[in-house]
Design an enzyme around this catalytic site. Structure first.
Site, PDB file in Angstrom:
ATOM      1  N   TYR A 152      -5.772  -0.998   9.458  1.00 44.03           N
ATOM      2  CA  TYR A 152      -6.291  -0.914   8.133  1.00 44.03           C
ATOM      3  C   TYR A 152      -7.397   0.384   8.087  1.00 44.03           C
ATOM      4  CZ  TYR A 152      -3.913  -4.820   6.439  1.00 44.03           C
ATOM      5  OH  TYR A 152      -2.979  -5.791   6.128  1.00 44.03           O
ATOM      6  N   TYR A 188       0.712  -1.316  -0.208  1.00 44.28           N
ATOM      7  CA  TYR A 188       0.032   0.129  -0.022  1.00 44.28           C
ATOM      8  C   TYR A 188       0.930   1.319  -0.127  1.00 44.28           C
ATOM      9  CZ  TYR A 188      -3.779  -3.081   1.121  1.00 44.28           C
ATOM     10  OH  TYR A 188      -4.857  -4.156   1.154  1.00 44.28           O
ATOM     11  N   HIS A 217      -4.443   6.289  -1.128  1.00 41.43           N
ATOM     12  CA  HIS A 217      -5.412   6.249   0.244  1.00 41.43           C
ATOM     13  C   HIS A 217      -4.324   6.229   1.327  1.00 41.43           C
ATOM     14  CE1 HIS A 217      -9.454   5.625   1.567  1.00 41.43           C
ATOM     15  NE2 HIS A 217      -9.416   4.322   1.593  1.00 41.43           N
ATOM     16  N   ASN A 249     -14.349   5.867   4.520  1.00 41.45           N
ATOM     17  CA  ASN A 249     -14.482   5.068   5.590  1.00 41.45           C
ATOM     18  C   ASN A 249     -13.508   5.319   6.777  1.00 41.45           C
ATOM     19  OD1 ASN A 249     -16.504   3.710   4.359  1.00 41.45           O
ATOM     20  ND2 ASN A 249     -15.403   2.325   3.274  1.00 41.45           N
ATOM     21  N   ASN A 270     -10.482   1.278   7.093  1.00 44.30           N
ATOM     22  CA  ASN A 270     -11.693   1.094   7.624  1.00 44.30           C
ATOM     23  C   ASN A 270     -12.153   0.996   9.244  1.00 44.30           C
ATOM     24  OD1 ASN A 270     -11.964   1.420   4.843  1.00 44.30           O
ATOM     25  ND2 ASN A 270     -13.224  -0.437   4.576  1.00 44.30           N
TER      26      ASN A 270
END
Length: 201
Positions: A68, A17, A22, A116, A70
């Site tokens: 993470y 990531y 994000h 989120n 969310n």
């Protein structure tokens, strides 16, 4: 150790990531760690990576939730509770689809715009009245591209260069934010304009 506030950058843990849209919150924290020569603390019980600096941001913790995106609130909430941080001294840095790359917005409260990570933090804290630094990633120039694929996609070299040009203003604004000169910080961020706009198409 006297801690007044927390600056938390949102993202997803894991090498896959890194440098994705994000993970812009993580990228800003990483830059602050480097600039301030911050020392790492144990944040395992908070599901966070934590740093403390003795330079300009000396009474704020730098945090990267490791839950993470969310589930970000599950890391932020216990951290805020443990250090007794008020909503006025919590700053969350995150990516923003509704701003073009190269634009930023600093505000207290507001909606989530479908983010989120913010939804999780608001749910866990029971308030939306913390500060957010929204950093634009824009929307895909391809109408058919799924939003999830876009935010989890890697930043181009042009996008990375643009983001690097934001860091001096972010750092200067934070130096006012932590001194409770928040209106000055807001003006600096919200009036910032790059000399060249970025065309992603």
């Amino acid at each position: 150790m006297s801690i007044k506030g927390i600056i938390a950058g949102l993202g997803n843990p894991g090498g896959q990531y890194e440098k994705t849209r994000h993970n812009i919150g993580f990228m800003v924290i990483n830059k602050l760690i480097t600039i301030t020569s911050a020392s790492k603390l144990s944040g395992k019980k908070f599901y966070c990576e934590l740093w403390k600096t003795t330079t300009i941001i000396d009474n704020y913790l730098l945090a990267k939730p490791q839950t993470y995106m969310n589930l970000s609130g599950e890391a932020i909430h216990p951290l805020v509770e443990w250090y007794n941080i008020t909503k006025d001294n919590l700053l969350v840095i995150h990516d923003e689809l509704d701003l073009p790359i190269g634009k930023m917005k600093l505000q207290q409260g507001g909606g989530t715009a479908g983010h989120n990570g913010l939804k999780s933090i608001i749910h866990n804290l029971g308030t939306k009245d913390f500060y957010r630094l929204r950093i634009g990633i824009g929307r895909s120039p391809l109408p058919s591209e799924n939003t999830v694929n876009w935010v989890l996609g890697h930043l181009s070299m042009k996008e990375l260069t643009t983001l690097n040009n934001l860091f001096p203003t972010i750092f200067d604004a934070l130096s006012f934010f932590i001194k409770d000169e928040k209106e000055t910080a807001i003006r600096m961020i919200n009036s910032f304009t790059l000399s060249e706009t970025v065309n992603l198409s």
